[in-house]
Scaffold this motif. Structure first.
Motif, PDB file in Angstrom:
ATOM      1  N   UNK A   3     -18.073 -14.231  38.523  1.00 13.07           N
ATOM      2  CA  UNK A   3     -19.291 -13.943  37.661  1.00 13.07           C
ATOM      3  C   UNK A   3     -18.990 -12.615  36.634  1.00 13.07           C
ATOM      4  N   UNK A   4     -18.284 -11.748  36.871  1.00 13.63           N
ATOM      5  CA  UNK A   4     -18.257 -10.822  35.811  1.00 13.63           C
ATOM      6  C   UNK A   4     -17.376 -11.001  34.780  1.00 13.63           C
ATOM      7  N   UNK A   5     -16.558 -11.838  34.636  1.00 13.30           N
ATOM      8  CA  UNK A   5     -15.688 -11.769  33.649  1.00 13.30           C
ATOM      9  C   UNK A   5     -16.457 -12.582  32.447  1.00 13.30           C
ATOM     10  N   UNK A   6     -17.303 -13.488  32.707  1.00 16.25           N
ATOM     11  CA  UNK A   6     -18.220 -13.947  31.476  1.00 16.25           C
ATOM     12  C   UNK A   6     -19.116 -12.841  30.935  1.00 16.25           C
ATOM     13  N   UNK A   7     -19.593 -12.017  31.923  1.00 16.01           N
ATOM     14  CA  UNK A   7     -20.302 -11.059  31.296  1.00 16.01           C
ATOM     15  C   UNK A   7     -19.595  -9.985  30.616  1.00 16.01           C
ATOM     16  N   UNK A   8     -18.399  -9.712  31.012  1.00 11.45           N
ATOM     17  CA  UNK A   8     -17.653  -8.690  30.144  1.00 11.45           C
ATOM     18  C   UNK A   8     -17.280  -9.328  28.874  1.00 11.45           C
TER      19      UNK A   8
END
Length: 736
Positions: A3-8
Motif C-alpha cells: 500500500x505504501x509504495x503507490x503512495x510514495x
C-alpha cells in the motif's frame, strides 16, 4: 509495503512535477540555491598567478586623472614598461582604446610592441532599434553612435523585431590594435531583471563567433608557459584562430579543427570549449578584492616588486565602497558591506576558472536529481509516520545538502538545493493529508463497531477527532513574555516643522516610504520592529547571544544612517534626518487589550532609556548613540566614548558611546580625532576644565566640526569654565 509504495510513487511524482516547473520556469535555483552554496562554502584562494592592478580612488588622486578614463592613457606606456621590467607574463587591459589620442598613442603603441604581451578590449555598444538610443562603456567613442559606423570598424548584430537591442563591436584605434598582442570584447550578461552576474559567455556568437578577452588571455598564458606546444598549430592571432574553429564546429568541417592529438586532456578541453560550451557559471573566489589587488599608482611608481610571471589585469576598480560608481556588478558574494565587484575582477575570475579548469557545472541533469530526491523523501515518509518521518526526511535533506556542499567546495559541482527544499514541505503536506485520511477512515470503522456492539456509548463519542478527549482542552497561551534583549529607538529631527508644511496625505506617503527604508536594515539584521508611532520606531533583538545582538543592532543602525541619507537625497517632499539610540536590558513583549482591540508592544525601562539616549544626539550633534555596554565584545564596529550623562527621569548616570562606523570605512584622521577627544573628555571628567577646553578647541581647529567637542565647550562656558561644587564628571540633562 504494497500500500505504501503507490503512495510514495505519487508523492514523488507530484513533487517532481512541481520541482521541475520551479527549476525551469524560475531562477530560484540560481538566485537562492547557487548563491547559498557560495555563502556556505565561503572564500577559496584564487590562483597566485593572477594580480589585479586597480585604477582606484587613491590613484585618481595621486595621478590627478579623476574618473575620466581617457585621461589615464598618458600613464599606460610607463605602466607597461614597469610590468615588462618586472617580467609579467601577460598584461590584460579591461579598457577600450577607441578614440585616437595624438601624441599619446604612438608612445603607448611603442610600449605595447616592446612588451609583446599586452591584450586590450574591443568595445560593445547596444543600440535600441526603435529610438536609436545608444549605450556602452565609458571609452566607447561617441562618433560611433550610428548603425553605419560598424561597417568600417567591426561587426553589427543583424536587426530583428522592433524594440530589440542591437549590438555592434568597435575595435581599438588602429595603431594600438596593430601593436597589441591581440584584442577581443568582454561583455557581462546583466540586466535590470537579473542584476547578479553568475554566468559568462566564452564566445559571442552574435559577432561571428568572436571569442572573449578572458579566453584569449588563457590561451596566450598557456602559450607563454609552453603548454600549447604540440597541441595547437596556428601562425595567426588566437582571436582569428578561435573564430575559425568556432565556425567549423557548426559546419561539416568540424573534423578539420587545428588541434593536434595530445596525450594530455587539453585536446578534450579545447574541443569542449570551442564546440560545446555556451554560457558558463563562474566559480567566484569570494567578495570584491579577494584577488591580490594593488593600486595602479603604486605599480606605476615602482612600489610593487613581485609581479614576475604574473598575469596582470588592469581596470577600473573602487577599493572603497562607494555607491553610484559605474562598471560594478552584483555577484553571489556582494552585499551592503562589501560593495559590488568591478568588471576587471570578474574578468580575472573567468580567466582563473579557465586556468584551473573549474567552472560551476552540474554533475547530473537536474531533473534526475529532483526525481530521485523526491522519491527518497517519499519512501522515508511512508516508512516512518508522523513526526518521526519528518525528522528522518530532514536528516535525509541535511545529508544531501552536506553532499552537495562537499561536491561544490571540492570541484565546483552544482547540485540543486533550493528545489529540494521546496519538495520537502510539499512531501510533508501530502504525507500528513494521507495520515489524516487514514485517521478518519479508522474513526469510521471505530464508530461502525461501537454502533453495532455498544450503541449506548455512541452519544459520548464526538464526531470530530480533535475532540476525542474534551477534558484535555488546550492551555491558553500567555499574552506576554519577559525577555532580556536590545532595543533600538529612532526619532526624526524637526519632524513637526516638516509636517506643518505638508498635507496629511503627503506626510502619509512620505512616512510610508521612509519606514520602508528604515525597516529593511532591521529585518535584514534579524531584528523585530516592535512599534511605530508617528515619527518614532522601536526595534528589538532577542533570543541570541549578547554579542550577536549587539553586533546586529549596530550594523542595522549604521545601515539605517546610510539608507536615510540616500532617502533624503532622493525625496522632494521633505528631508527626515534621523537620530538613533541603543540600549539593552529587561523588557516585556506582550499584547495590551484596549477596548475591543489588542496591540502588541515592547514595554519597560529599557525601551524608555533607548528613547532617551536617542534624544541626547541633538545635544551632541551625533547620529547614533548607545549605552556603553553595547560596545562590549563587538568587532568590526568603531565607537568612541562621549561621557557620562544623567538622563531625564533617571537618577543613575549612564555612560554613552557614539557608534561611528565600520572598521574598514574609518580613516586615520578620524582615529586621531577620537584620540584627542578622549584626552579632552578625561580632563573634563577629572575637573581639569582649563586643560579640557584647550584640547576640545584644538580638536575643532585641527579637524573641523565635531559635535561632542562643541557641546562640552558650551557646557563648560555655562559654568564660567569652573566645575560646580561636588563635581563627579557627570552631565545632567534637564530636557529630552
Amino acid at each position: 509495503m504494497t500500500r505504501q509504495f503507490p503512495r510514495a510513487t505519487l508523492i514523488a511524482l507530484v513533487t517532481f512535477l512541481l520541482g521541475t516547473g520551479v527549476y525551469y520556469l524560475t531562477s530560484l535555483e540560481t538566485s537562492l540555491g547557487l548563491d547559498t552554496l557560495f555563502q556556505l562554502r565561503g572564500v577559496r584562494p584564487p590562483p597566485p598567478e593572477v594580480v589585479v592592478v586597480a585604477m582606484d580612488e587613491e590613484s585618481e588622486t595621486r595621478l590627478g586623472v579623476g574618473q575620466d578614463l581617457t585621461r589615464w592613457r598618458s600613464y599606460h606606456a610607463k605602466l607597461i614598461q614597469e610590468l615588462q621590467r618586472q617580467g609579467a607574463a601577460l598584461v590584460v587591459f579591461d579598457l577600450q582604446f577607441i578614440t585616437p589620442h595624438i601624441g599619446q598613442d604612438s608612445t603607448l603603441a611603442s610600449a605595447m610592441k616592446s612588451a609583446g604581451n599586452v591584450l586590450i578590449a574591443d568595445c560593445l555598444q547596444k543600440i535600441n532599434s526603435d529610438d536609436k538610443e545608444f549605450s556602452g562603456r565609458e571609452e566607447c567613442s561617441e562618433r560611433h553612435n550610428a548603425l553605419t559606423a560598424e561597417e568600417e570598424n567591426g561587426q553589427t548584430q543583424q536587426p530583428g523585431e522592433q524594440g530589440v537591442l542591437l549590438m555592434h563591436k568597435i575595435r581599438p584605434a588602429a595603431i594600438l590594435a596593430r601593436t597589441a598582442l591581440d584584442h577581443a570584447p568582454f561583455s557581462l550578461p546583466n540586466d535590470a531583471g537579473n542584476p547578479t552576474i553568475r554566468a559568462v559567455w566564452p564566445f559571442l556568437d552574435m559577432f561571428k563567433e568572436s571569442p572573449t578577452l578572458p579566453v584569449l588571455a588563457w590561451l596566450y598564458y598557456l602559450q607563454d608557459k609552453g603548454v600549447l606546444e604540440g597541441v595547437i598549430q596556428s601562425d595567426r592571432p588566437f582571436s582569428t584562430w578561435l573564430t575559425k574553429q568556432r565556425k567549423q564546429c557548426f559546419s561539416d568541417e568540424q573534423k578539420n579543427l587545428d588541434i593536434l592529438p595530445s596525450p594530455s586532456d587539453l585536446e578534450i578541453t579545447f574541443n569542449t570549449l570551442i564546440c560545446h560550451e555556451d554560457g558558463q557559471y563562474l566559480d567566484y573566489y569570494g567578495p570584491p578584492q579577494t584577488f591580490k589587488m594593488v593600486s595602479y599608482s603604486d605599480v606605476y611608481q615602482g612600489k610593487v616588486s613581485d609581479l614576475e610571471g604574473k598575469v596582470v589585469f588592469i581596470g577600473k576598480s573602487n577599493r572603497k565602497f562607494s555607491p553610484g560608481k559605474t562598471d560594478v556588478f552584483q555577484t553571489p558574494f556582494t552585499d551592503t558591506r562589501s560593495g559590488r565587484m568591478s568588471g576587471v575582477e570578474i574578468m580575472a575570475t573567468e580567466f582563473s576558472n579557465f586556468l584551473e579548469d573549474r567552472f560551476i557545472r552540474p554533475p547530473f541533469p537536474a531533473v534526475l536529481v529532483i526525481l530521485f530526491f523526491g522519491l527518497a523523501v517519499a519512501l522515508v515518509l511512508t516508512q516512518f509516520a508522523g513526526l518521526s518521518g519528518i525528522v528522518a526526511s530532514l536528516a535525509l535533506f541535511g545529508a544531501y545538502t552536506g553532499m552537495a556542499l562537499w561536491g561544490f567546495s571540492r570541484s565546483g559541482l552544482w547540485l540543486p538545493i533550493a528545489v529540494p527544499l521546496i519538495q520537502l514541505p510539499l512531501s510533508w503536506l501530502m504525507s500528513l493529508l494521507w495520515s489524516r485520511w487514514d485517521l478518519l477512515d479508522e474513526r469510521k470503522r471505530i464508530l461502525a463497531f461501537v454502533r453495532q456492539v455498544f450503541p449506548q456509548w455512541l452519544p459520548y463519542i464526538s464526531a470530530s477527532p480533535g475532540e476525542w478527549y474534551p477534558d484535555k482542552g488546550a492551555i491558553e497561551p500567555k499574552s506576554e513574555q519577559d525577555v532580556n534583549g536590545l532595543c533600538l529607538a529612532t526619532d526624526i529631527e524637526g519632524y513637526t516643522s516638516v509636517a506643518a508644511q505638508h498635507t496629511p496625505r503627503e506626510m502619509w506617503a512620505l512616512l510610508n516610504d521612509y519606514y520602508q527604508v528604515l525597516g529593511y536594515p532591521v529585518s535584514s539584521n534579524n531584528g523585530i520592529i516592535a512599534d511605530i508611532t508617528g515619527d518614532a520606531m522601536m526595534a528589538v533583538w532577542m533570543d541570541a547571544t549578547k554579542t550577536t545582538q549587539r553586533l546586529s543592532a549596530c550594523f542595522a543602525a549604521l545601515e539605517m544612517e546610510l539608507a536615510v541619507d540616500k532617502f533624503n537625497e532622493a525625496t522632494v517632499t521633505g528631508r527626515l534626518p534621523t537620530r538613533i539610540g541603543l540600549h539593552e536590558g529587561d523588557m516585556t513583549l506582550g499584547r495590551i487589550e484596549a477596548g475591543e482591540g489588542s496591540y502588541y508592544r515592547a514595554i519597560g525601562d529599557t525601551i524608555n532609556t533607548a528613547s532617551r539616549i536617542q534624544g541626547v544626539n541633538k545635544y551632541l550633534g551625533t547620529r547614533i548613540l548607545a549605552s556603553a555596554a553595547i560596545s562590549t565584545g563587538i568587532t568590526n564596529v568603531i565607537y568612541r566614548p562621549v561621557g557620562a550623562f544623567r538622563l531625564v527621569g533617571r537618577t543613575e548616570p549612564l555612560e554613552l558611546v557614539e557608534i561611528v562606523g565600520m572598521s574598514a570605512d574609518i580613516k586615520k584622521i578620524q582615529f586621531d580625532l577620537h584620540q584627542q577627544f578622549a584626552l579632552g573628555l578625561n580632563a573634563f571628567r577629572l575637573g581639569l576644565w582649563d586643560k579640557a577646553e584647550t584640547i576640545f578647541q584644538t580638536v575643532l581647529d585641527n579637524y573641523g566640526q565635531d559635535g561632542p567637542s562643541e557641546f562640552f565647550l558650551e557646557f563648560m562656558a555655562s559654568f564660567q569654565g569652573n566645575p560646580p561644587p561636588g563635581w563627579e564628571g557627570i552631565v545632567t540633562l534637564q530636557a529630552k
